[in-house]
Design a protein around this motif. Structure first.
Motif, PDB file in Angstrom:
ATOM      1  N   ALA A 244       0.900  -1.099  -0.028  1.00 29.46           N
ATOM      2  CA  ALA A 244       0.142   0.067  -0.073  1.00 29.46           C
ATOM      3  C   ALA A 244       0.843   1.310  -0.015  1.00 29.46           C
ATOM      4  O   ALA A 244       0.482   2.096  -0.729  1.00 29.46           O
ATOM      5  N   LEU A 245       1.857   1.356   0.752  1.00 28.98           N
ATOM      6  CA  LEU A 245       2.993   2.239   1.018  1.00 28.98           C
ATOM      7  C   LEU A 245       3.499   2.527  -0.608  1.00 28.98           C
ATOM      8  O   LEU A 245       3.775   3.754  -0.793  1.00 28.98           O
ATOM      9  N   MET A 246       3.852   1.652  -1.288  1.00 26.29           N
ATOM     10  CA  MET A 246       4.184   1.825  -2.555  1.00 26.29           C
ATOM     11  C   MET A 246       3.199   2.069  -3.834  1.00 26.29           C
ATOM     12  O   MET A 246       3.524   1.937  -4.797  1.00 26.29           O
ATOM     13  N   GLY A 247       2.021   2.173  -3.259  1.00 22.83           N
ATOM     14  CA  GLY A 247       0.914   2.367  -4.207  1.00 22.83           C
ATOM     15  C   GLY A 247       0.535   1.444  -4.856  1.00 22.83           C
ATOM     16  O   GLY A 247       0.019   1.378  -6.069  1.00 22.83           O
ATOM     17  N   ILE A 248       1.002  -0.082  -4.714  1.00 17.49           N
ATOM     18  CA  ILE A 248       0.641  -1.186  -5.640  1.00 17.49           C
ATOM     19  C   ILE A 248      -0.617  -1.716  -5.265  1.00 17.49           C
ATOM     20  O   ILE A 248      -1.616  -1.794  -6.159  1.00 17.49           O
ATOM     21  N   CYS A 249      -1.242  -1.954  -3.960  1.00 17.71           N
ATOM     22  CA  CYS A 249      -2.483  -2.328  -3.878  1.00 17.71           C
ATOM     23  C   CYS A 249      -3.008  -1.780  -2.359  1.00 17.71           C
ATOM     24  O   CYS A 249      -2.008  -1.283  -1.655  1.00 17.71           O
ATOM     25  N   LYS A 250      -4.285  -1.979  -2.021  1.00 18.09           N
ATOM     26  CA  LYS A 250      -4.837  -1.741  -0.607  1.00 18.09           C
ATOM     27  C   LYS A 250      -4.174  -2.764   0.130  1.00 18.09           C
ATOM     28  O   LYS A 250      -4.118  -3.823  -0.117  1.00 18.09           O
ATOM     29  N   ASP A 251      -4.302  -2.443   1.640  1.00 21.21           N
ATOM     30  CA  ASP A 251      -3.804  -3.271   2.562  1.00 21.21           C
ATOM     31  C   ASP A 251      -4.769  -3.872   3.426  1.00 21.21           C
ATOM     32  O   ASP A 251      -4.781  -4.279   4.474  1.00 21.21           O
ATOM     33  N   TYR A 252      -6.123  -4.188   2.533  1.00 25.76           N
ATOM     34  CA  TYR A 252      -7.131  -4.823   3.333  1.00 25.76           C
ATOM     35  C   TYR A 252      -6.814  -6.404   3.648  1.00 25.76           C
ATOM     36  O   TYR A 252      -6.320  -7.019   2.736  1.00 25.76           O
ATOM     37  N   MET A 253      -7.281  -6.796   4.941  1.00 20.98           N
ATOM     38  CA  MET A 253      -6.953  -7.954   5.114  1.00 20.98           C
ATOM     39  C   MET A 253      -8.384  -9.197   5.003  1.00 20.98           C
ATOM     40  O   MET A 253      -9.407  -8.478   5.249  1.00 20.98           O
ATOM     41  N   THR A 254      -8.397  -9.939   4.739  1.00 19.88           N
ATOM     42  CA  THR A 254      -9.630 -11.185   4.714  1.00 19.88           C
ATOM     43  C   THR A 254      -9.985 -10.987   6.054  1.00 19.88           C
ATOM     44  O   THR A 254      -9.188 -11.677   7.076  1.00 19.88           O
ATOM     45  N   PRO A 255     -11.114 -10.906   6.570  1.00 15.02           N
ATOM     46  CA  PRO A 255     -11.789 -11.122   7.968  1.00 15.02           C
ATOM     47  C   PRO A 255     -11.494 -12.415   8.410  1.00 15.02           C
ATOM     48  O   PRO A 255     -11.556 -13.266   7.568  1.00 15.02           O
ATOM     49  N   PRO A 256     -11.226 -12.609   9.588  1.00 13.25           N
ATOM     50  CA  PRO A 256     -11.401 -11.408  10.674  1.00 13.25           C
ATOM     51  C   PRO A 256     -10.242 -10.702  10.969  1.00 13.25           C
ATOM     52  O   PRO A 256     -10.241 -10.004  11.999  1.00 13.25           O
ATOM     53  N   PHE A 257      -9.281 -10.748  10.107  1.00 13.05           N
ATOM     54  CA  PHE A 257      -8.058 -10.120  10.455  1.00 13.05           C
ATOM     55  C   PHE A 257      -8.016  -8.733  10.188  1.00 13.05           C
ATOM     56  O   PHE A 257      -8.791  -8.529   9.055  1.00 13.05           O
ATOM     57  N   LYS A 258      -7.189  -7.759  10.746  1.00 12.00           N
ATOM     58  CA  LYS A 258      -7.511  -6.380  10.513  1.00 12.00           C
ATOM     59  C   LYS A 258      -6.015  -5.872   9.829  1.00 12.00           C
ATOM     60  O   LYS A 258      -4.954  -6.507  10.438  1.00 12.00           O
ATOM     61  N   ARG A 259      -6.011  -4.849   9.206  1.00 13.47           N
ATOM     62  CA  ARG A 259      -4.786  -4.071   8.709  1.00 13.47           C
ATOM     63  C   ARG A 259      -3.874  -3.704   9.844  1.00 13.47           C
ATOM     64  O   ARG A 259      -4.218  -3.699  10.798  1.00 13.47           O
ATOM     65  N   LEU A 260      -2.734  -3.438   9.706  1.00 10.90           N
ATOM     66  CA  LEU A 260      -1.645  -2.884  10.708  1.00 10.90           C
ATOM     67  C   LEU A 260      -2.403  -1.544  11.193  1.00 10.90           C
ATOM     68  O   LEU A 260      -3.070  -0.875  10.526  1.00 10.90           O
ATOM     69  N   GLU A 261      -2.112  -1.346  12.615  1.00 11.51           N
ATOM     70  CA  GLU A 261      -2.629  -0.078  12.884  1.00 11.51           C
ATOM     71  C   GLU A 261      -1.860   0.881  12.623  1.00 11.51           C
ATOM     72  O   GLU A 261      -0.397   0.719  12.269  1.00 11.51           O
ATOM     73  N   PRO A 262      -2.395   2.371  12.505  1.00 12.44           N
ATOM     74  CA  PRO A 262      -1.546   3.278  12.004  1.00 12.44           C
ATOM     75  C   PRO A 262       0.011   3.758  12.595  1.00 12.44           C
ATOM     76  O   PRO A 262       1.068   3.730  12.125  1.00 12.44           O
ATOM     77  N   ALA A 263       0.144   3.343  13.901  1.00 16.39           N
ATOM     78  CA  ALA A 263       1.373   3.266  14.635  1.00 16.39           C
ATOM     79  C   ALA A 263       2.215   2.354  14.165  1.00 16.39           C
ATOM     80  O   ALA A 263       3.455   2.706  13.960  1.00 16.39           O
ATOM     81  N   GLN A 264       1.675   1.238  13.951  1.00 18.55           N
ATOM     82  CA  GLN A 264       2.652   0.052  13.236  1.00 18.55           C
ATOM     83  C   GLN A 264       3.140   0.561  11.749  1.00 18.55           C
ATOM     84  O   GLN A 264       4.263   0.329  11.398  1.00 18.55           O
ATOM     85  N   LYS A 265       2.162   1.154  11.239  1.00 22.60           N
ATOM     86  CA  LYS A 265       2.490   1.704   9.730  1.00 22.60           C
ATOM     87  C   LYS A 265       3.594   2.686   9.563  1.00 22.60           C
ATOM     88  O   LYS A 265       4.371   2.677   8.986  1.00 22.60           O
ATOM     89  N   THR A 266       3.457   3.779  10.515  1.00 19.43           N
ATOM     90  CA  THR A 266       4.584   4.639  10.853  1.00 19.43           C
ATOM     91  C   THR A 266       6.108   3.877  11.180  1.00 19.43           C
ATOM     92  O   THR A 266       6.916   4.172  10.213  1.00 19.43           O
ATOM     93  N   ILE A 267       5.972   3.139  11.751  1.00 20.51           N
ATOM     94  CA  ILE A 267       7.257   2.253  12.159  1.00 20.51           C
ATOM     95  C   ILE A 267       7.818   1.536  10.681  1.00 20.51           C
ATOM     96  O   ILE A 267       8.889   1.722  10.386  1.00 20.51           O
ATOM     97  N   LEU A 268       6.712   0.865  10.150  1.00 21.04           N
ATOM     98  CA  LEU A 268       7.021   0.176   8.809  1.00 21.04           C
ATOM     99  C   LEU A 268       7.614   1.230   7.884  1.00 21.04           C
ATOM    100  O   LEU A 268       8.524   0.908   7.163  1.00 21.04           O
TER     101      LEU A 268
END
Lengths: 283, 283, 283, 283
Positions: A244-268
C-alpha cells in the motif's frame, strides 16, 4: 481488482519465474470458493502464459480441493499446490493416501506443500520421498523452516528427474539454493521481487559472498517488517501495508483479520526508508 | 441417505434433546459445500421440529462459514456451531472479532465450539466470557477436555441467562452435569443415545451413585471402541463400524480416511458383545 | 527456617492428612541437594510422626533421585514422590523401566507423579496401570488436569488395594473426590488448608451442594491469586506472597525467579480482603 | 574409565579444536554430581591443555549449576556450557536474569546453549543478543535446528568481538559455517572426528562443492545411525554402539536408558560397512 493487476505486473517486472496464487500469503484458505474462482481466472488471464501459474487448493475438505483443482484447470493454471488438510490431521500413511486420491483426479500436476505452522501437520522427508513417486506429483514446497529435514529430502530425491524442490522461507533461500533446491516461493517476492531473483542467480552460481550480501538484505526485510505484529498473519499484514505504501494495492485483510494499526504503519514506513533497498540491491 | 435416515430415528428414539449435524464426529469440515447443503436439508426435513437442529459451520474461510449459516437457516436449522477457523490461527482478540463478525451476519443463533484437538486454537475461559456477551451468541460447547478451564467458564457465566454450556466429551459428562453444565453433545450418543440421556437425568438430579454407574459404562465404551485405531479420526471410524454392526448405516469414511480394517472390526464386535450395554443400562 | 516451621504448623493446624515437601510448589527441583537435605531433615523432625511426610525426589539424573531417596529415608520420610526425569524424555516403556529401577533401590514406598506442565512427559493411564503393579509403588499423584485420563486410571485400578490416587489440581479436587480418588495434594493447602480439608470431607460424603460451595471458593482463590503473574512459577509467587501477607513466611523465591512486584502484591492484598475466606468457609 | 580415555584420544587425533563434556550426547544431565565430578577431572587431566575443555553445567537447580561450575574450574576446565533449566520453564526475561546470576558467580566463561528438544525452552535470537552482552558470556551453541533464528543471531552479533557462535546440529554444519558461525559442536565428532574437521575446513574456505560432498557423508551418517531407535536418546545409543563396534568404549547407557538391541546393532554394523567412511572422506 486493480490492486491485483498492478501487483502482478509489479512481481513479473521483478523477473520471477512463476506465480503462486491462493497460497498462505495470498490468504487462499481464508477466501470463499467464489472469490477464489474469480482470483484464479483473473490472474491466469492477465499472466497469459508469461510465467507458470500455481494455485493453492488446500482445504479441510478433499471434495473442495478437487473442485478447486478443476476450476483452476479451466482457468488455465499450470499446477496445483496441496498442503495436508487442516482440521482432521493425517498420519503419514493417510497423507500418502490423500495425495494419491487427489493426484488421481486433479487434471493438472501437483506440488506438495509443507507448512506445519498453519496445517499443524509436519510432512517428514520419508513422506515426501514416497509421494514424489505418485504420478502427477511434480514437486515439493517446504515452508517448515526445518533444514535438517530438507537435506534428507534433497539427498533422497537427488536422482529423481521431474521433481522440483522449492523453499518457502526467504530467510533460507540462499543456503537452500546453494545446496541444490530448484527455486524459492517466498512471500517477500510480493514486495521486492528483484531482491529474490538476484539472490537466486547468485546462489545458483555458488557466488557465496554475493549470496550472503543479498541474504543479509532479505534478513533485514524479514526482521524489519515481519515482526511488527504478533498475529499469525502478521507478516501478511506487513506485506500488504508495504505494498500500500508503494501504491501497488490496498492493505485490506480477509476477515476476521485487520490491517496494521496506524502506529505500526509509521514504524514500517520509517524502517522502509532506512533500509533503502533499491540502492542496496544494486550493490 | 437411507443410513442418515435410520441414524436420525435411532438417535431420536434414544430420547436426545437436540441434534448437532456436520460437527466433528459428523465429519463436517471434511465435506464439500454441496454435500453439506444436502445433509442439512434432509436432516431438518426429517426431524421436522421434533428437536432443535444445530449445524456446524466451521471453516478456514469466514465467507464459507457465512454461506453455510445462510443455507442452514433456509433449511430450517435452529442454531449454528462455530469453532475458530483452522489454518490461520486467531489470537484471543482476533477470535472475539471473528465471532462478532459472524454473529452480526448469521441469521440464526450461534454456539461457540472449543475443540483444540482439531482447530489447534484453544478458546480460554476469558474469551468465552467476552464472546458470551455478543448478541446472537447463545452457548458454548467445550470439547477441550480441560475441566479446570470449564470451571472458570461456569463460575463467570453463572448469572447469565440464555447462555447454555454443553460438554463435548462423554467421559466428562457426569461430573460436568453435576457441576451445572446445561447438557452434553457427545459422539457416543450416535451409538447408544439411551445411555447418555440416562446419565443426563441421573447427574442433573445429583444422584451420584447412579451417575457413576452410568459413567463407568460410558468409560467402557470409550476405552473399548475409541482406542482401536490411532488415526485422528479413529473414534469416528469405530462409531461408524459400530453403527454398521447394528445395521443402522454404512461405515464409509469421508476420504482420505478409511474404514476400520476387518481385524479391528472383529475386536470391536467382540467387545460390543462383552459390554452387553442393553442389560447394563437397564441397571 | 523459621518460616518453614511456622508454615508447617499452619498447615497441620488446617487438618491436613499428610505433607508433601520438595514438590513443585515447594520448588524442589530448583534447590540444590544440600538445601533439599536440610529441608527434609527439619520437616521430618518437626512433624515428628503427626502425619506422613512425602518427599519429592524428581531429578534429571536417576543417580541423584536415588541419593535423595536414601537421604529422605534416613530423615524419617514415609514415601518418595517421583515424576519422569526432565531433560531426557522417556517413552512409556522407558518410564516403566525407570520406575522399576528406582523402586528396586528406593528404601521407602513411591508415589508416581504426573505433571507434564513441568516434566514435558505425559504419563498416560496405561503406564500408570503398569507401574501400579511394581513392588514399592503405592500411589499416583495426577497434576495433569486431564480428567478423561484420570477416569481411565480410576476404572483400571479400582480393584487394586494399597494403591492410592491423589489429585494435584485444586480446581478438580471436588469432582475427583466425588469420583473416588483417595485425596488431594494441592498447592492451595499451603495457604488455606482448612478450605481443602472441608472440601475433602464434603466430597467424600457425596454432599454435592456443599462440595460445590467450597469448590467455588477454591476457584475464587485460583483465579484471584494464580493468574497474577505469567511466569511458569507465577502461582508459587502468589502462594508465597499470600503467606508473607499472613505473616507465616517470607516470599523469597529460589533463583532465578523473583517475588511478585509491589503492584502485584497490592492487587493480591485487595483480592484477599474481598474474598474474606474465613467467613466464607464457615458457611 | 578406559573407554573414556580411548574416546578422548580418538577424538583428539581427529583434529578437533575443543572438547565439550557432560553435554547432551555426553548424558550430562543424566549423571549424578559425583560421577560428573569424576568425569570432568579425568578429562581435564588427560587433555592437559591440548585443546580447550568445555563442561555442561545445565541443571534444574541453579545452586547445582553453580556447584558444577566451581568443580569444573578447579579441575581446569576452560568454559561452562549452560542451557535453560528444565522443569521450571523460564520466560525470556527470566532467562536473562538466570544467565546474569550464573555468570556473576561462575569462575569460568559461559556458553549459552539452546537445545529446546531437551529443555523445552527455546532461546530466541533477541535473548541471545541480550545475554551476549553479559560479562562472562562468551558464546552460543545452537542445537535447535532453526536456521532462520540463527541467521538473526548471526546478523545481530556480527560486530561483537569475543562472542563465538557454534552450531550443534551436524546436518547444518556446512551451511552454518559457510554463513559465518565460528564452529560446530557435534555429536558425530565422537564417532568420526576427521569427517567434521574436514567439513569445517572446506566450509570456512567457501569450497562449496567439497563442503557439500562431505555434508552428504554427514547426512548418510545421520540417517543411517541416528534413526535406528525411536527413544529420545536413540542417537546417543547409536553413537555408543558405533564406538563399541570400533573398540573404543562400551555402549553402556546411563539408566533408565538401555543400549541398542542386538538386532539394531546388526543393522548398524551393516550400514557402517556400506558407508565405508574412511575411503569416502579421503575423497
Amino acid at each position: 481488482v486493480k490492486g491485483l493487476e498492478s501487483l502482478i505486473e509489479h512481481i513479473l517486472q521483478g523477473g520471477v519465474h512463476g506465480l503462486f496464487v491462493l497460497g498462505t500469503t495470498g490468504e487462499g484458505p481464508g477466501l470463499g470458493h467464489a472469490t477464489k474462482d474469480k482470483v484464479v481466472r483473473r490472474v491466469c488471464e492477465q499472466v497469459n502464459g508469461r510465467v507458470p501459474v500455481l494455485v493453492g487448493i488446500t482445504n479441510s475438505s478433499m471434495e473442495e480441493s478437487l473442485l478447486m483443482s478443476e476450476r483452476s484447470t479451466k482457468a488455465g493454471a499450470d499446477a496445483a499446490v496441496l498442503a495436508p488438510p487442516p482440521y482432521f490431521s493425517t498420519l503419514p500413511s493417510e497423507l500418502v493416501d490423500y495425495v494419491e486420491m487427489v493426484a488421481a483426479r486433479c487434471p493438472i500436476p501437483i506440488f506438495l506443500y509443507n507448512i506445519p505452522g498453519n496445517t499443524k501437520v509436519t510432512i517428514g522427508w520419508s513422506t515426501v520421498v514416497t509421494t514424489s513417486e505418485i504420478p502427477g506429483v511434480i514437486g515439493y514446497k517446504d515452508s517448515s523452516g526445518d533444514m535438517v529435514d530438507l537435506h534428507k529430502v534433497l539427498q533422497k530425491t537427488a536422482n529423481r528427474e521431474n521433481f522440483s524442490i522449492m523453499i518457502g522461507r526467504e530467510e533460507l533461500l540462499g543456503e537452500a539454493l546453494i545446496w541444490g533446491v530448484d527455486g524459492g516461493v517466498v512471500g517477500g517476492a510480493n514486495i521486492f521481487p528483484r531482491l529474490y531473483t538476484a539472490l537466486f542467480e547468485a546462489a545458483r552460481q555458488h557466488k557465496v559472498k554475493e549470496t550472503q550480501r543479498l541474504h543479509n538484505i532479505a534478513m533485514d526485510v524479514s526482521r524489519s517488517f515481519y515482526e511488527l505484529d504478533s498475529s499469525s498473519v502478521g507478516y501478511i499484514k506487513s506485506t500488504k501495508a508495504y505494498l500500500a505504501l508503494m501504491g501497488i494495492c490496498k492493505d485490506y485483510m480477509t476477515p476476521p483479520f485487520k490491517r496494521l494499526e496506524p502506529a505500526q504503519k509509521t514504524i514500517l514506513e520509517k524502517r522502509f526508508r532506512e533500509l533503502d533497498l533499491d540502492s542496496s540491491i544494486g550493490g
